[in-house]
Design a protein around this motif. Structure first.
Motif, PDB file in Angstrom:
ATOM      1  N   LEU A  55       0.754  -1.483   0.018  1.00  0.00           N
ATOM      2  CA  LEU A  55       0.229  -0.091   0.032  1.00  0.00           C
ATOM      3  C   LEU A  55       0.823   1.303  -0.116  1.00  0.00           C
ATOM      4  O   LEU A  55       0.284   2.277  -0.630  1.00  0.00           O
ATOM      5  N   ALA A  56       1.953   1.180   0.631  1.00  0.00           N
ATOM      6  CA  ALA A  56       3.027   2.135   0.777  1.00  0.00           C
ATOM      7  C   ALA A  56       3.493   2.730  -0.567  1.00  0.00           C
ATOM      8  O   ALA A  56       3.663   3.903  -0.627  1.00  0.00           O
ATOM      9  N   THR A  57       3.348   1.794  -1.630  1.00  0.00           N
ATOM     10  CA  THR A  57       3.907   2.312  -3.047  1.00  0.00           C
ATOM     11  C   THR A  57       2.897   3.196  -3.654  1.00  0.00           C
ATOM     12  O   THR A  57       3.404   3.984  -4.565  1.00  0.00           O
ATOM     13  N   CYS A  58       1.518   3.292  -3.142  1.00  0.00           N
ATOM     14  CA  CYS A  58       0.535   3.998  -3.642  1.00  0.00           C
ATOM     15  C   CYS A  58       0.038   3.480  -4.867  1.00  0.00           C
ATOM     16  O   CYS A  58      -0.728   4.088  -5.488  1.00  0.00           O
ATOM     17  N   ALA A  59       0.302   2.189  -5.200  1.00  0.00           N
ATOM     18  CA  ALA A  59      -0.194   1.597  -6.506  1.00  0.00           C
ATOM     19  C   ALA A  59      -1.557   1.757  -6.302  1.00  0.00           C
ATOM     20  O   ALA A  59      -2.448   1.601  -7.557  1.00  0.00           O
ATOM     21  N   PHE A  60      -2.291   1.217  -5.299  1.00  0.00           N
ATOM     22  CA  PHE A  60      -3.577   1.113  -5.161  1.00  0.00           C
ATOM     23  C   PHE A  60      -4.404   2.405  -5.553  1.00  0.00           C
ATOM     24  O   PHE A  60      -5.445   2.427  -5.903  1.00  0.00           O
ATOM     25  N   ILE A  61      -3.514   3.618  -5.369  1.00  0.00           N
ATOM     26  CA  ILE A  61      -4.245   4.945  -5.896  1.00  0.00           C
ATOM     27  C   ILE A  61      -4.352   4.841  -7.387  1.00  0.00           C
ATOM     28  O   ILE A  61      -5.170   5.422  -7.973  1.00  0.00           O
ATOM     29  N   GLU A  62      -3.191   4.588  -7.963  1.00  0.00           N
ATOM     30  CA  GLU A  62      -3.077   4.356  -9.493  1.00  0.00           C
ATOM     31  C   GLU A  62      -4.264   3.498 -10.015  1.00  0.00           C
ATOM     32  O   GLU A  62      -4.740   3.616 -11.046  1.00  0.00           O
ATOM     33  N   GLN A  63      -4.438   2.571  -9.289  1.00  0.00           N
ATOM     34  CA  GLN A  63      -5.366   1.462  -9.681  1.00  0.00           C
ATOM     35  C   GLN A  63      -7.056   1.783  -9.223  1.00  0.00           C
ATOM     36  O   GLN A  63      -7.847   1.093  -9.270  1.00  0.00           O
ATOM     37  N   VAL A  67      -8.973   1.248   0.807  1.00  0.00           N
ATOM     38  CA  VAL A  67      -8.488   0.366   1.925  1.00  0.00           C
ATOM     39  C   VAL A  67      -9.337   0.505   2.968  1.00  0.00           C
ATOM     40  O   VAL A  67      -9.854   1.787   3.348  1.00  0.00           O
ATOM     41  N   VAL A  68      -9.988  -0.545   3.588  1.00  0.00           N
ATOM     42  CA  VAL A  68     -10.808  -0.513   4.706  1.00  0.00           C
ATOM     43  C   VAL A  68     -10.181  -1.306   5.792  1.00  0.00           C
ATOM     44  O   VAL A  68      -9.651  -2.226   5.923  1.00  0.00           O
ATOM     45  N   ILE A  69     -10.084  -0.251   7.021  1.00  0.00           N
ATOM     46  CA  ILE A  69      -9.291  -0.557   7.967  1.00  0.00           C
ATOM     47  C   ILE A  69     -10.254  -0.861   9.228  1.00  0.00           C
ATOM     48  O   ILE A  69     -11.178   0.161   9.538  1.00  0.00           O
ATOM     49  N   ARG A 154     -16.755   8.422  -6.718  1.00  0.00           N
ATOM     50  CA  ARG A 154     -15.338   7.999  -6.482  1.00  0.00           C
ATOM     51  C   ARG A 154     -15.104   6.596  -7.295  1.00  0.00           C
ATOM     52  O   ARG A 154     -14.087   6.113  -7.517  1.00  0.00           O
ATOM     53  N   TYR A 155     -16.004   5.851  -7.528  1.00  0.00           N
ATOM     54  CA  TYR A 155     -16.089   4.486  -8.085  1.00  0.00           C
ATOM     55  C   TYR A 155     -15.173   4.548  -9.411  1.00  0.00           C
ATOM     56  O   TYR A 155     -15.449   5.044 -10.197  1.00  0.00           O
ATOM     57  N   ASN A 156     -14.085   3.994  -9.288  1.00  0.00           N
ATOM     58  CA  ASN A 156     -13.314   3.780 -10.613  1.00  0.00           C
ATOM     59  C   ASN A 156     -12.740   4.993 -10.925  1.00  0.00           C
ATOM     60  O   ASN A 156     -11.864   5.232 -12.052  1.00  0.00           O
ATOM     61  N   LYS A 157     -12.707   6.233 -10.066  1.00  0.00           N
ATOM     62  CA  LYS A 157     -12.258   7.397 -10.199  1.00  0.00           C
ATOM     63  C   LYS A 157     -11.142   7.899  -9.274  1.00  0.00           C
ATOM     64  O   LYS A 157     -10.322   8.518  -9.596  1.00  0.00           O
ATOM     65  N   GLY A 158     -11.432   7.411  -8.058  1.00  0.00           N
ATOM     66  CA  GLY A 158     -10.537   7.994  -7.038  1.00  0.00           C
ATOM     67  C   GLY A 158     -10.546   6.745  -5.727  1.00  0.00           C
ATOM     68  O   GLY A 158     -11.363   6.080  -5.819  1.00  0.00           O
ATOM     69  N   SER A 159      -9.446   6.946  -4.958  1.00  0.00           N
ATOM     70  CA  SER A 159      -9.195   5.881  -3.846  1.00  0.00           C
ATOM     71  C   SER A 159      -9.765   6.506  -2.573  1.00  0.00           C
ATOM     72  O   SER A 159      -9.729   7.773  -2.372  1.00  0.00           O
ATOM     73  N   MET A 160     -10.200   5.559  -1.599  1.00  0.00           N
ATOM     74  CA  MET A 160     -10.531   5.942  -0.345  1.00  0.00           C
ATOM     75  C   MET A 160      -9.977   5.040   0.621  1.00  0.00           C
ATOM     76  O   MET A 160      -9.644   3.817   0.298  1.00  0.00           O
ATOM     77  N   VAL A 161      -9.746   5.435   1.835  1.00  0.00           N
ATOM     78  CA  VAL A 161      -9.220   4.833   2.918  1.00  0.00           C
ATOM     79  C   VAL A 161     -10.369   5.042   4.024  1.00  0.00           C
ATOM     80  O   VAL A 161     -10.697   6.265   4.342  1.00  0.00           O
ATOM     81  N   ALA A 192     -11.523  -3.173  -2.773  1.00  0.00           N
ATOM     82  CA  ALA A 192     -10.635  -2.974  -1.419  1.00  0.00           C
ATOM     83  C   ALA A 192      -9.621  -3.936  -0.850  1.00  0.00           C
ATOM     84  O   ALA A 192     -10.054  -4.846  -0.764  1.00  0.00           O
ATOM     85  N   TYR A 193      -8.695  -3.238  -0.238  1.00  0.00           N
ATOM     86  CA  TYR A 193      -7.942  -4.015   0.644  1.00  0.00           C
ATOM     87  C   TYR A 193      -8.568  -3.979   1.953  1.00  0.00           C
ATOM     88  O   TYR A 193      -8.824  -2.886   2.393  1.00  0.00           O
ATOM     89  N   ILE A 194      -8.664  -5.065   2.778  1.00  0.00           N
ATOM     90  CA  ILE A 194      -9.472  -5.257   3.849  1.00  0.00           C
ATOM     91  C   ILE A 194      -8.229  -5.487   5.035  1.00  0.00           C
ATOM     92  O   ILE A 194      -7.585  -6.489   4.916  1.00  0.00           O
TER      93      ILE A 194
END
Length: 217
Positions: A55-63, A67-69, A154-161, A192-194
């Motif tokens: 997650l720290a690489t921020c590849a999930f933002i590009e994709q 992320v759900v914590i 934001r779906y398929n347009k931006g990331s959320m944590v 999402a990453y859980i």
């Protein structure tokens, strides 16, 4: 001469980069000063270091993934959420942190001032939207619709944590309309990453003890 020019250009580039990072961090208004490098991976905490490093690489933002914590009070949810925001800013991605209760109040205020559409559009421009304290209470029908609007935009347009004490498996109980609950889950959870946190200790207690120990010397 050429060497000195190159060094000057490098200094200018680095100065501009650092200035941009500083600006992004200020605009992010992260809830705490947190960074990936300082995450505690002791045996009493079930944090997958490999997932955090990914997650720290921020590849999930590009994709454009989320992320759900989740975890109990003191498990370090907000710290990890803010650390991911810090990492995003350092890599040049605009981020913004909100506690969910405060965001819903801002949305309500925007409605009263006839700037709801403009406010919601401003959220769309944020590469990483961090929503903390999910599920402190059940949401009203109006609040549910606002949350769905954010998820949809934001779906398929931006990331959320998204971070909270309530597991995502219990989110259905937060929304009065099952149709809206289904729609929110479909747009947030399935891509999402859980990260469930199960800490036997309170990280606030650990931090406080460390601060007291440091002050005693």
């Amino acid at each position: 001469m050429r060497h000195s020019v190159v060094k000057r250009l490098q200094r200018e580039w680095l100065s501009k980069k650092n200035a941009r990072i500083g600006r992004l961090l200020r605009q992010a208004t992260l809830g705490m000063d947190a960074c990936i490098e300082d995450i505690d991976y002791t045996v009493d905490r079930t944090i997958d270091k490999k997932v955090i490093q990914t997650l720290a690489t921020c590849a999930f933002i590009e994709q454009k993934l989320n992320v759900v914590i989740s975890g109990k009070t003191g498990s370090g949810k907000s710290y990890i959420a803010c650390a991911l925001g810090n990492s995003a800013c350092r890599q040049g991605y605009p981020a913004k942190y909100f506690r969910m209760p405060e965001l819903l109040l801002e949305i309500q205020e925007a409605k009263q001032e006839n700037r709801y559409s403009r406010y919601m559009s401003s959220l769309q421009n944020i590469k990483l939207l961090i929503l903390d304290d999910i599920g402190l209470k059940a949401y009203s029908l109006e609040e549910s619709r606002d949350i769905l609007e954010i998820a949809e935009s934001r779906y398929n347009k931006g990331s959320m944590v998204l971070s909270g004490q309530v597991s995502h498996t219990q989110w259905y109980d937060l929304f009065p309309d099952p149709t809206i609950a289904d729609a929110i889950m479909d747009r947030v959870i399935h891509n999402a990453y859980i990260l469930p946190l199960d800490s036997k200790i309170s990280m606030r207690e650990v931090t406080a003890k460390k601060m007291i120990k440091d002050l005693s010397f």
